[in-house]
Write a protein that holds these residues in place. Structure first.
Motif, mmCIF file in Angstrom:
data_model
loop_
_atom_site.group_PDB
_atom_site.id
_atom_site.type_symbol
_atom_site.label_atom_id
_atom_site.label_comp_id
_atom_site.label_asym_id
_atom_site.label_seq_id
_atom_site.Cartn_x
_atom_site.Cartn_y
_atom_site.Cartn_z
ATOM 1 N N ALA A 186 5.052 -95.367 -7.537
ATOM 2 C CA ALA A 186 5.219 -94.113 -6.803
ATOM 3 C C ALA A 186 6.374 -93.289 -7.351
ATOM 4 O O ALA A 186 7.360 -93.809 -7.842
ATOM 5 N N ASP A 187 6.231 -91.965 -7.223
ATOM 6 C CA ASP A 187 7.304 -91.036 -7.557
ATOM 7 C C ASP A 187 8.137 -90.712 -6.318
ATOM 8 O O ASP A 187 9.251 -90.228 -6.428
ATOM 9 N N GLY A 188 7.572 -90.925 -5.166
ATOM 10 C CA GLY A 188 8.236 -90.612 -3.907
ATOM 11 C C GLY A 188 7.325 -90.972 -2.748
ATOM 12 O O GLY A 188 6.429 -91.797 -2.903
ATOM 13 N N TYR A 189 7.556 -90.329 -1.620
ATOM 14 C CA TYR A 189 6.723 -90.601 -0.464
ATOM 15 C C TYR A 189 6.492 -89.327 0.330
ATOM 16 O O TYR A 189 7.229 -88.353 0.204
ATOM 17 N N ILE A 190 5.440 -89.342 1.127
ATOM 18 C CA ILE A 190 5.184 -88.253 2.061
ATOM 19 C C ILE A 190 5.340 -88.809 3.465
ATOM 20 O O ILE A 190 5.157 -90.001 3.705
ATOM 21 N N GLU A 191 5.688 -87.934 4.363
ATOM 22 C CA GLU A 191 5.876 -88.300 5.756
ATOM 23 C C GLU A 191 4.798 -87.609 6.568
ATOM 24 O O GLU A 191 4.611 -86.404 6.448
ATOM 25 N N ILE A 192 4.070 -88.380 7.362
ATOM 26 C CA ILE A 192 3.035 -87.821 8.222
ATOM 27 C C ILE A 192 3.529 -87.939 9.656
ATOM 28 O O ILE A 192 3.718 -89.042 10.163
ATOM 29 N N PRO A 193 3.775 -86.799 10.317
ATOM 30 C CA PRO A 193 4.278 -86.835 11.687
ATOM 31 C C PRO A 193 3.304 -87.505 12.646
ATOM 32 O O PRO A 193 2.133 -87.717 12.321
ATOM 33 N N THR B 266 -3.682 -92.230 14.630
ATOM 34 C CA THR B 266 -3.234 -91.291 15.658
ATOM 35 C C THR B 266 -2.065 -91.860 16.441
ATOM 36 O O THR B 266 -2.070 -93.019 16.830
ATOM 37 N N GLY B 267 -1.054 -91.031 16.638
ATOM 38 C CA GLY B 267 0.095 -91.434 17.442
ATOM 39 C C GLY B 267 1.150 -92.240 16.709
ATOM 40 O O GLY B 267 2.089 -92.720 17.320
ATOM 41 N N ARG B 268 1.018 -92.399 15.396
ATOM 42 C CA ARG B 268 2.012 -93.149 14.618
ATOM 43 C C ARG B 268 2.656 -92.257 13.581
ATOM 44 O O ARG B 268 1.987 -91.495 12.902
ATOM 45 N N HIS B 269 3.944 -92.371 13.436
ATOM 46 C CA HIS B 269 4.702 -91.665 12.404
ATOM 47 C C HIS B 269 4.601 -92.546 11.156
ATOM 48 O O HIS B 269 5.014 -93.698 11.193
ATOM 49 N N GLN B 270 4.043 -92.021 10.070
ATOM 50 C CA GLN B 270 3.783 -92.855 8.902
ATOM 51 C C GLN B 270 4.351 -92.259 7.622
ATOM 52 O O GLN B 270 4.535 -91.047 7.513
ATOM 53 N N PHE B 271 4.599 -93.128 6.668
ATOM 54 C CA PHE B 271 5.079 -92.760 5.347
ATOM 55 C C PHE B 271 4.112 -93.357 4.330
ATOM 56 O O PHE B 271 3.721 -94.509 4.448
ATOM 57 N N TYR B 272 3.733 -92.553 3.331
ATOM 58 C CA TYR B 272 2.836 -93.019 2.273
ATOM 59 C C TYR B 272 3.476 -92.745 0.921
ATOM 60 O O TYR B 272 3.992 -91.658 0.685
ATOM 61 N N SER C 176 -4.814 -86.143 10.096
ATOM 62 C CA SER C 176 -5.021 -86.099 8.645
ATOM 63 C C SER C 176 -4.098 -85.044 8.054
ATOM 64 O O SER C 176 -3.610 -84.176 8.749
ATOM 65 N N SER C 177 -3.875 -85.136 6.746
ATOM 66 C CA SER C 177 -2.989 -84.201 6.068
ATOM 67 C C SER C 177 -3.651 -83.683 4.811
ATOM 68 O O SER C 177 -4.351 -84.409 4.128
ATOM 69 N N ARG C 178 -3.400 -82.421 4.528
ATOM 70 C CA ARG C 178 -3.903 -81.823 3.295
ATOM 71 C C ARG C 178 -2.765 -81.355 2.396
ATOM 72 O O ARG C 178 -2.964 -81.095 1.244
ATOM 73 N N ARG C 179 -1.566 -81.185 2.961
ATOM 74 C CA ARG C 179 -0.397 -80.806 2.171
ATOM 75 C C ARG C 179 0.666 -81.860 2.374
ATOM 76 O O ARG C 179 0.714 -82.513 3.401
ATOM 77 N N ALA C 180 1.522 -81.998 1.397
ATOM 78 C CA ALA C 180 2.543 -83.042 1.468
ATOM 79 C C ALA C 180 3.913 -82.448 1.223
ATOM 80 O O ALA C 180 4.080 -81.627 0.341
ATOM 81 N N LYS C 181 4.868 -82.859 2.025
ATOM 82 C CA LYS C 181 6.256 -82.605 1.688
ATOM 83 C C LYS C 181 6.724 -83.904 1.081
ATOM 84 O O LYS C 181 6.695 -84.947 1.722
ATOM 85 N N TRP C 182 7.136 -83.852 -0.152
ATOM 86 C CA TRP C 182 7.399 -85.054 -0.956
ATOM 87 C C TRP C 182 8.887 -85.249 -1.096
ATOM 88 O O TRP C 182 9.629 -84.312 -1.309
ATOM 89 N N TRP C 183 9.324 -86.483 -0.960
ATOM 90 C CA TRP C 183 10.745 -86.833 -1.127
ATOM 91 C C TRP C 183 10.890 -87.878 -2.201
ATOM 92 O O TRP C 183 10.048 -88.750 -2.320
ATOM 93 N N ARG C 184 11.999 -87.800 -2.893
ATOM 94 C CA ARG C 184 12.303 -88.845 -3.863
ATOM 95 C C ARG C 184 13.749 -89.237 -3.718
ATOM 96 O O ARG C 184 14.630 -88.446 -3.588
#
Length: 97
Positions: free
Chosen positions: A77-84, A46-52, A89-97
């Protein structure tokens, strides 16, 4: 730069490469983004901007992250997701490569 290899490499891709391209007067790298469902729930601090890091498996984003110092997770990895910062928790991902 951060101490863990994965953090260092991530920051290099997200911060250093764009800066060096700008300094060299090169165009920004073309990133591709897609919105896909997550195949597994990801719990974020909670409270952290994270990338997975994620792998795309049959149109679904699956976490590739193993441990903070495990650089092989990035090579798989094929790319990463960003969690604001806000959600926990997240159930959908916006994926970047």
């Amino acid at each position: 730069m951060p101490g863990y290899p994965t953090s260092c490499l991530s920051n290099g891709y997200m911060l250093l490469v764009p800066l060096l391209r700008r300094l060299a007067r090169l165009p920004a790298a073309a990133l591709r983004s897609v919105t896909v469902p997550l195949g597994q729930r990801i719990v974020s601090t909670t409270g952290r901007h994270q990338f997975y890091t994620v792998r795309l498996v049959g149109g679904v984003a699956m976490p590739a992250f193993k441990a903070s110092g495990d650089i092989t997770s990035m090579s798989l990895a094929d790319g990463y997701i960003e969690i604001p910062r806000r959600p926990t928790s997240s159930r959908r991902a916006k994926w970047w490569r």
